[in-house]
Write a protein that holds these residues in place. Structure first.
Motif, PDB file in Angstrom:
ATOM      1  N   THR A   1       0.840  -1.206   0.000  1.00 27.44           N
ATOM      2  CA  THR A   1       0.000   0.000   0.000  1.00 27.44           C
ATOM      3  C   THR A   1       0.869   1.247   0.000  1.00 27.44           C
ATOM      4  OG1 THR A   1      -1.818  -1.151   1.093  1.00 27.44           O
ATOM      5  CG2 THR A   1      -1.785   1.246   1.290  1.00 27.44           C
ATOM      6  N   LEU A   2       1.909   1.239   0.819  1.00 25.97           N
ATOM      7  CA  LEU A   2       2.838   2.377   0.839  1.00 25.97           C
ATOM      8  C   LEU A   2       3.584   2.500  -0.493  1.00 25.97           C
ATOM      9  CD1 LEU A   2       4.235   1.923   4.441  1.00 25.97           C
ATOM     10  CD2 LEU A   2       3.032   3.964   3.598  1.00 25.97           C
ATOM     11  N   ARG A   3       4.027   1.385  -1.048  1.00 20.52           N
ATOM     12  CA  ARG A   3       4.834   1.402  -2.284  1.00 20.52           C
ATOM     13  C   ARG A   3       4.016   1.913  -3.460  1.00 20.52           C
ATOM     14  NH1 ARG A   3       6.977   2.198  -6.241  1.00 20.52           N
ATOM     15  NH2 ARG A   3       8.720   1.130  -7.239  1.00 20.52           N
ATOM     16  N   ARG A   4       2.763   1.478  -3.574  1.00 22.48           N
ATOM     17  CA  ARG A   4       1.966   1.900  -4.724  1.00 22.48           C
ATOM     18  C   ARG A   4       1.398   3.312  -4.562  1.00 22.48           C
ATOM     19  NH1 ARG A   4      -1.700  -2.106  -2.621  1.00 22.48           N
ATOM     20  NH2 ARG A   4      -3.546  -1.070  -1.769  1.00 22.48           N
ATOM     21  N   SER A   5       1.544   3.895  -3.354  1.00 25.20           N
ATOM     22  CA  SER A   5       1.071   5.271  -3.147  1.00 25.20           C
ATOM     23  C   SER A   5       1.986   6.285  -3.821  1.00 25.20           C
ATOM     24  CB  SER A   5       0.952   5.579  -1.649  1.00 25.20           C
ATOM     25  OG  SER A   5       2.226   5.700  -1.051  1.00 25.20           O
ATOM     26  N   GLY A   6       3.171   5.857  -4.232  1.00 27.74           N
ATOM     27  CA  GLY A   6       4.112   6.741  -4.912  1.00 27.74           C
ATOM     28  C   GLY A   6       4.923   7.565  -3.915  1.00 27.74           C
ATOM     29  N   PRO A   7       5.985   8.195  -4.428  1.00 28.36           N
ATOM     30  CA  PRO A   7       6.824   9.011  -3.547  1.00 28.36           C
ATOM     31  C   PRO A   7       5.995  10.066  -2.826  1.00 28.36           C
ATOM     32  CG  PRO A   7       7.828   8.766  -5.719  1.00 28.36           C
ATOM     33  CD  PRO A   7       6.449   8.198  -5.808  1.00 28.36           C
ATOM     34  N   PRO A   8       6.260  10.340  -1.596  1.00 24.91           N
ATOM     35  CA  PRO A   8       7.390   9.888  -0.771  1.00 24.91           C
ATOM     36  C   PRO A   8       7.112   8.589  -0.009  1.00 24.91           C
ATOM     37  CG  PRO A   8       6.187  11.554   0.423  1.00 24.91           C
ATOM     38  CD  PRO A   8       5.481  11.381  -0.898  1.00 24.91           C
ATOM     39  N   TYR A   9       6.118   7.789  -0.461  1.00 25.12           N
ATOM     40  CA  TYR A   9       5.792   6.507   0.178  1.00 25.12           C
ATOM     41  C   TYR A   9       5.484   6.698   1.656  1.00 25.12           C
ATOM     42  CZ  TYR A   9       8.190   5.182  -4.105  1.00 25.12           C
ATOM     43  OH  TYR A   9       8.586   5.095  -5.407  1.00 25.12           O
ATOM     44  N   LEU A  10       4.565   7.598   1.907  1.00 24.03           N
ATOM     45  CA  LEU A  10       4.237   8.000   3.274  1.00 24.03           C
ATOM     46  C   LEU A  10       2.717   8.147   3.393  1.00 24.03           C
ATOM     47  CD1 LEU A  10       6.001   9.758   5.764  1.00 24.03           C
ATOM     48  CD2 LEU A  10       4.352  11.379   4.869  1.00 24.03           C
ATOM     49  N   MET A  11       2.157   7.591   4.466  1.00 25.07           N
ATOM     50  CA  MET A  11       0.713   7.697   4.708  1.00 25.07           C
ATOM     51  C   MET A  11       0.478   7.802   6.205  1.00 25.07           C
ATOM     52  SD  MET A  11      -0.702   4.704   2.150  1.00 25.07           S
ATOM     53  CE  MET A  11      -2.432   5.145   2.159  1.00 25.07           C
TER      54      MET A  11
ATOM     55  N   LEU B   1       7.774   4.226   4.160  1.00 21.06           N
ATOM     56  CA  LEU B   1       8.444   3.019   3.694  1.00 21.06           C
ATOM     57  C   LEU B   1       9.940   3.297   3.619  1.00 21.06           C
ATOM     58  CD1 LEU B   1       7.543   0.213   2.668  1.00 21.06           C
ATOM     59  CD2 LEU B   1       7.440   1.186   0.377  1.00 21.06           C
ATOM     60  N   THR B   2      10.739   2.424   4.169  1.00 18.50           N
ATOM     61  CA  THR B   2      12.192   2.576   4.057  1.00 18.50           C
ATOM     62  C   THR B   2      12.640   2.089   2.673  1.00 18.50           C
ATOM     63  OG1 THR B   2      12.648   0.368   4.915  1.00 18.50           O
ATOM     64  CG2 THR B   2      12.498   2.170   6.539  1.00 18.50           C
ATOM     65  N   GLU B   3      13.892   2.351   2.325  1.00 25.00           N
ATOM     66  CA  GLU B   3      14.419   1.844   1.050  1.00 25.00           C
ATOM     67  C   GLU B   3      14.333   0.326   1.007  1.00 25.00           C
ATOM     68  OE1 GLU B   3      18.145   3.253  -0.505  1.00 25.00           O
ATOM     69  OE2 GLU B   3      17.774   5.266   0.285  1.00 25.00           O
ATOM     70  N   ALA B   4      14.672  -0.307   2.122  1.00 29.96           N
ATOM     71  CA  ALA B   4      14.601  -1.770   2.180  1.00 29.96           C
ATOM     72  C   ALA B   4      13.160  -2.244   2.009  1.00 29.96           C
ATOM     73  CB  ALA B   4      15.167  -2.267   3.513  1.00 29.96           C
TER      74      ALA B   4
ATOM     75  N   PRO C   1      -1.611   6.620   9.553  1.00 26.33           N
ATOM     76  CA  PRO C   1      -2.253   5.357   9.909  1.00 26.33           C
ATOM     77  C   PRO C   1      -3.735   5.322   9.520  1.00 26.33           C
ATOM     78  CG  PRO C   1      -0.794   6.039  11.664  1.00 26.33           C
ATOM     79  CD  PRO C   1      -0.849   7.176  10.671  1.00 26.33           C
ATOM     80  N   THR C   2      -4.432   6.466   9.638  1.00 29.72           N
ATOM     81  CA  THR C   2      -5.851   6.510   9.263  1.00 29.72           C
ATOM     82  C   THR C   2      -6.024   6.221   7.781  1.00 29.72           C
ATOM     83  OG1 THR C   2      -6.320   8.100  11.013  1.00 29.72           O
ATOM     84  CG2 THR C   2      -7.927   7.944   9.244  1.00 29.72           C
ATOM     85  N   GLU C   3      -5.179   6.821   6.942  1.00 28.70           N
ATOM     86  CA  GLU C   3      -5.232   6.548   5.500  1.00 28.70           C
ATOM     87  C   GLU C   3      -4.946   5.076   5.231  1.00 28.70           C
ATOM     88  OE1 GLU C   3      -3.664  10.817   3.680  1.00 28.70           O
ATOM     89  OE2 GLU C   3      -2.191   9.333   4.357  1.00 28.70           O
ATOM     90  N   MET C   4      -4.009   4.525   5.977  1.00 28.53           N
ATOM     91  CA  MET C   4      -3.641   3.133   5.748  1.00 28.53           C
ATOM     92  C   MET C   4      -4.748   2.164   6.138  1.00 28.53           C
ATOM     93  SD  MET C   4       0.353   2.781   6.523  1.00 28.53           S
ATOM     94  CE  MET C   4       0.309   1.244   5.651  1.00 28.53           C
ATOM     95  N   TYR C   5      -5.314   2.326   7.330  1.00 30.10           N
ATOM     96  CA  TYR C   5      -6.316   1.324   7.699  1.00 30.10           C
ATOM     97  C   TYR C   5      -7.601   1.502   6.929  1.00 30.10           C
ATOM     98  CZ  TYR C   5      -8.352   4.164  11.611  1.00 30.10           C
ATOM     99  OH  TYR C   5      -8.940   5.125  12.390  1.00 30.10           O
ATOM    100  N   SER C   6      -7.853   2.689   6.390  1.00 27.89           N
ATOM    101  CA  SER C   6      -8.994   2.858   5.484  1.00 27.89           C
ATOM    102  C   SER C   6      -8.724   2.133   4.167  1.00 27.89           C
ATOM    103  CB  SER C   6      -9.256   4.336   5.208  1.00 27.89           C
ATOM    104  OG  SER C   6      -9.662   4.987   6.385  1.00 27.89           O
ATOM    105  N   ALA C   7      -7.502   2.264   3.642  1.00 28.43           N
ATOM    106  CA  ALA C   7      -7.145   1.597   2.387  1.00 28.43           C
ATOM    107  C   ALA C   7      -7.111   0.085   2.545  1.00 28.43           C
ATOM    108  CB  ALA C   7      -5.785   2.103   1.903  1.00 28.43           C
ATOM    109  N   LEU C   8      -6.673  -0.380   3.706  1.00 20.82           N
ATOM    110  CA  LEU C   8      -6.545  -1.819   3.947  1.00 20.82           C
ATOM    111  C   LEU C   8      -7.825  -2.451   4.483  1.00 20.82           C
ATOM    112  CD1 LEU C   8      -3.013  -1.718   5.593  1.00 20.82           C
ATOM    113  CD2 LEU C   8      -3.567  -2.724   3.375  1.00 20.82           C
TER     114      LEU C   8
END
Length: 194
Positions: free
Chosen positions: A81-91, A136-139, A93-100
């Motif tokens: 979810t973070l990776r496909r959100s595009g740079p800066p790969y940041l969300m 999301l970290t680089e790793a 928690p509210t955005e994340m649990y809504s998306a998930l």
């Protein structure tokens, strides 16, 4: 009399020509129900039963793919979810649990594990001291991409029985069905004040 009925029933269940090579598990279930409840239309099983069966058949392979990368499916969902959100790969928690579509508690547990593994980091928001965005970290980005590429190759192998035109038609029909169900559920939530 009961023995004769049993033989007739076996013939109806198995057919006189032997098993149909195109018959699947859902066909067998529907045939059994047709004998037991001949007045009941089991057409929904032909579609929704198959969707459920398909999910159960491919789930072990998908989970094994993610396990090869040290992830469970829920953890992969977070980093994907973070990776496909595009740079800066940041969300947030509210955005994340809504998306998930999971609870905040379920997300917190996943985030804790992913942070410990160095795949995400939590950052203080300069605008809102209460909000702790997840980055999301680089790793984590590299792992999400590699796991997703492997998963797509694996899932593509399940579609070999269908040609490109059939896959397109099936995808279009599933999209139409899902959109209809989602729209109906949203309408129901709006009517109920949800």
């Amino acid at each position: 009399m009961s023995r004769l009925w049993w033989h007739m029933r076996q013939k109806m269940t198995n057919g006189s020509k032997g098993p149909d090579p195109c018959e699947d598990h859902v066909d067998r279930l529907r045939r059994q129900w047709a004998l037991e409840l001949p007045d009941l239309d089991t057409e929904p099983m032909a579609i929704l039963g198959r969707a459920f069966r398909l999910s159960n058949l491919v789930r072990p392979s998908i989970e094994a793919t993610f396990a090869d990368f040290g992830l469970d499916r829920g953890e992969f969902d977070v980093i994907a979810t973070l990776r496909r959100s595009g740079p800066p790969y940041l969300m947030t928690p509210t955005e994340m649990y809504s998306a998930l579509m999971i609870s905040s508690g379920g997300l917190t547990h996943r985030l804790d594990r992913l942070e410990k593994a160095g795949l995400i980091r939590r950052e203080k928001s300069p605008r809102d001291g209460r909000s702790v965005p997840v980055a999301l970290t680089e790793a984590g980005a590299a792992l999400a991409e590699k796991a997703f590429r492997t998963d797509m190759a694996s899932e593509a192998s399940f579609l070999q029985a269908l040609d490109g035109k059939e896959r397109g038609a099936l995808a279009a029909l599933l999209r139409k069905l899902i959109a209809g169900i989602e729209n109906e559920q949203a309408r129901g939530e709006n009517e109920n004040g949800g």
